[in-house]
Scaffold this active site. Structure first.
Site, PDB file in Angstrom:
ATOM      1  N   GLY A  70      14.200 -24.468  83.690  1.00  0.00           N
ATOM      2  CA  GLY A  70      13.115 -23.893  83.072  1.00  0.00           C
ATOM      3  C   GLY A  70      12.290 -22.716  83.733  1.00  0.00           C
ATOM      4  O   GLY A  70      12.130 -21.768  83.428  1.00  0.00           O
ATOM      5  N   ASN A 150       3.150 -28.178  76.672  1.00  0.00           N
ATOM      6  CA  ASN A 150       3.525 -29.585  77.382  1.00  0.00           C
ATOM      7  C   ASN A 150       2.356 -30.421  77.264  1.00  0.00           C
ATOM      8  O   ASN A 150       2.626 -31.455  77.751  1.00  0.00           O
ATOM      9  CB  ASN A 150       3.899 -28.932  78.802  1.00  0.00           C
ATOM     10  N   SER A 200      15.482 -26.258  79.463  1.00  0.00           N
ATOM     11  CA  SER A 200      15.569 -27.046  80.724  1.00  0.00           C
ATOM     12  C   SER A 200      16.280 -28.575  80.462  1.00  0.00           C
ATOM     13  O   SER A 200      16.082 -28.886  79.248  1.00  0.00           O
ATOM     14  CB  SER A 200      14.323 -27.557  81.213  1.00  0.00           C
ATOM     15  N   GLY A 201      17.243 -28.817  81.064  1.00  0.00           N
ATOM     16  CA  GLY A 201      18.241 -30.032  81.163  1.00  0.00           C
ATOM     17  C   GLY A 201      17.075 -31.471  81.063  1.00  0.00           C
ATOM     18  O   GLY A 201      17.536 -32.148  80.186  1.00  0.00           O
ATOM     19  N   HIS A 202      16.497 -31.564  81.943  1.00  0.00           N
ATOM     20  CA  HIS A 202      15.761 -32.640  82.120  1.00  0.00           C
ATOM     21  C   HIS A 202      14.611 -32.971  81.227  1.00  0.00           C
ATOM     22  O   HIS A 202      14.163 -34.208  81.251  1.00  0.00           O
ATOM     23  CB  HIS A 202      15.261 -32.877  83.566  1.00  0.00           C
ATOM     24  N   THR A 238      27.505 -20.110  92.402  1.00  0.00           N
ATOM     25  CA  THR A 238      28.457 -21.093  91.608  1.00  0.00           C
ATOM     26  C   THR A 238      27.827 -21.660  90.863  1.00  0.00           C
ATOM     27  O   THR A 238      26.856 -22.418  90.998  1.00  0.00           O
ATOM     28  CB  THR A 238      29.054 -21.843  92.914  1.00  0.00           C
ATOM     29  N   CYS A 331       3.983 -30.541  87.073  1.00  0.00           N
ATOM     30  CA  CYS A 331       4.126 -29.299  88.051  1.00  0.00           C
ATOM     31  C   CYS A 331       2.681 -29.103  88.591  1.00  0.00           C
ATOM     32  O   CYS A 331       2.619 -28.560  89.689  1.00  0.00           O
ATOM     33  CB  CYS A 331       4.747 -27.987  87.200  1.00  0.00           C
TER      34      CYS A 331
END
Length: 389
Positions: A70, A150, A200-202, A238, A331
């Site tokens: 993110g 959040n 974001s994935g997590h 990549t 964070c």
């Protein structure tokens, strides 16, 4: 009993996601840019992930770009668009309660000569549309407003904001940080005038280290990462194939049962708030007036201020009982200072360092909530007595 209630910080990966990622890392491990069979197999995972996310958001798969998370997606949106559109103006708009990934990037852009307006919020953590209207000017090139806060779970009026921005300044871009909203609510960028969206994935039971940025096909943006020209030259490097596939798998699983999961989380939140308010000198932050127990806010976040108990002390007291919570944004957890969000909504100074964030997930059970409430009933009076001494 172990109870994990810090899901706004990160989530437990779905077993199906972990299995898919293991298969890719151990079997289908080719570089997606390679022309041989292994490379083609890897590239197919990326293509499927783009198709999956595009279907969820109702956008074109070519508008999905994968990032390391993110934070990179937010930086890519803000810096990339600010630099690419500087000839049209140098004014940016955001809010006072954004995630550090937005606020710190805005501070950086101020150092580059951009003017930034930070919108205040009401006592419930929402911007006032009239404040946004007053802030928009001909030189405004980008507005960034988070979907879900959040820390307190406030939901911003994204549809109203998008409509207003396009009405007042059609060329201004609208970015939405949806890191806490994606996977918890239906979001259709094109329907509500969102030009860029970060996720974001997590945060959605996928892996750490991967996210994505939706970029509308008419958005003028320049890269902030240079290299081999992957992802249409916008984000070189990549691709993290296992992470990308895992993110898409997690999103697919969440959105398959979104309504039922949301309703169950809403009931858990209602029950938890009702239970925690039985404790004396407690304030649940961000609750809307007239809305019963968290309605109108995110179903997975509850911010509670416990008068007379320091948040760090309570956090560790709960940890000793196997309950994991947070004192705010993960964070900033290692840089202790009063929460900017809590200050912005006017939380009393005496409660700024007495606030705990409880955040739920699809794995959270009624038994875990019952246990957490009982521990709070037992521990709060003892901790307050200790504090007074």
């Amino acid at each position: 009993m172990e109870v994990y209630l810090d899901n706004s910080a990160t989530t437990r990966v779905f077993p199906e996601v972990a299995e898919l990622m293991k298969k890719i890392m151990c079997e289908d491990y080719g570089n997606p840019s390679s022309l041989h069979t292994k490379g083609v197999e890897a590239e197919q995972y990326i293509r499927y992930a783009k198709e999956t996310l595009a279907r969820i958001l109702k956008v074109n798969e070519k508008e999905i770009y994968f990032t390391s998370g993110g934070t990179e997606a937010d930086n890519m949106a803000l810096v990339g668009c600010a630099l690419a559109n500087r000839r049209r103006g140098n004014h940016l708009i955001t809010t006072q309660i954004e995630h550090p990934a937005i606020l710190q990037t805005m501070h950086y852009l101020e150092g580059q000569g951009f003017q930034v307006t930070y919108l205040p919020v009401d006592p419930y953590g929402r911007i006032r549309i009239e404040d946004l209207q007053q802030a928009i000017m001909p030189g405004t090139i980008l507005v960034s407003i988070m979907h879900t806060n959040n820390e307190i779970g406030s939901l911003q009026p994204i549809a109203e904001a998008g409509a207003l921005i396009k009405r007042m300044n059609p060329s201004a871009l609208f970015h939405v940080d949806a890191v806490q909203g994606f996977g918890k609510a239906p979001i259709y960028p094109k329907k509500v005038n969102i030009d860029l969206l970060s996720a974001s994935g997590h945060k959605i039971h996928g892996p750490k280290g991967v996210g994505f940025l939706y970029v509308g096909d008419r958005v003028k943006i320049q890269p902030i990462v240079y290299g081999g020209g992957q992802q249409q030259n916008l984000r070189s490097g990549t691709e993290n194939v296992p992470g990308i596939a895992g993110l898409a798998k997690a999103a697919e699983m969440l959105y398959a049962h979104l309504d039922t999961d949301h309703e169950r989380l809403r009931r858990l939140k209602h029950f938890f708030i009702e239970g925690v308010e039985r404790i004396d000198n407690v304030k649940v932050n961000g609750l809307l007036p007239g809305e019963p127990y968290g309605a109108g806010t995110a179903a997975h976040v509850v911010s509670v201020s416990f008068g007379g108990v320091r948040s760090e002390v309570l956090l560790h007291a709960l940890e000793e009982q196997g309950i994991y919570v947070s004192a705010g944004s993960a964070c900033s957890a290692r840089k202790p200072q009063p929460s900017a969000t809590l200050k912005a909504i006017g939380v009393d100074k005496s409660l700024l360092e007495s606030t705990i964030r409880f955040s739920f997930s699809v794995f959270t059970t009624q038994e875990e909530i019952d246990y957490t409430l009982q521990v709070l009933y037992d521990k709060i009076p003892i901790l307050r007595k200790y504090t007074r001494r």
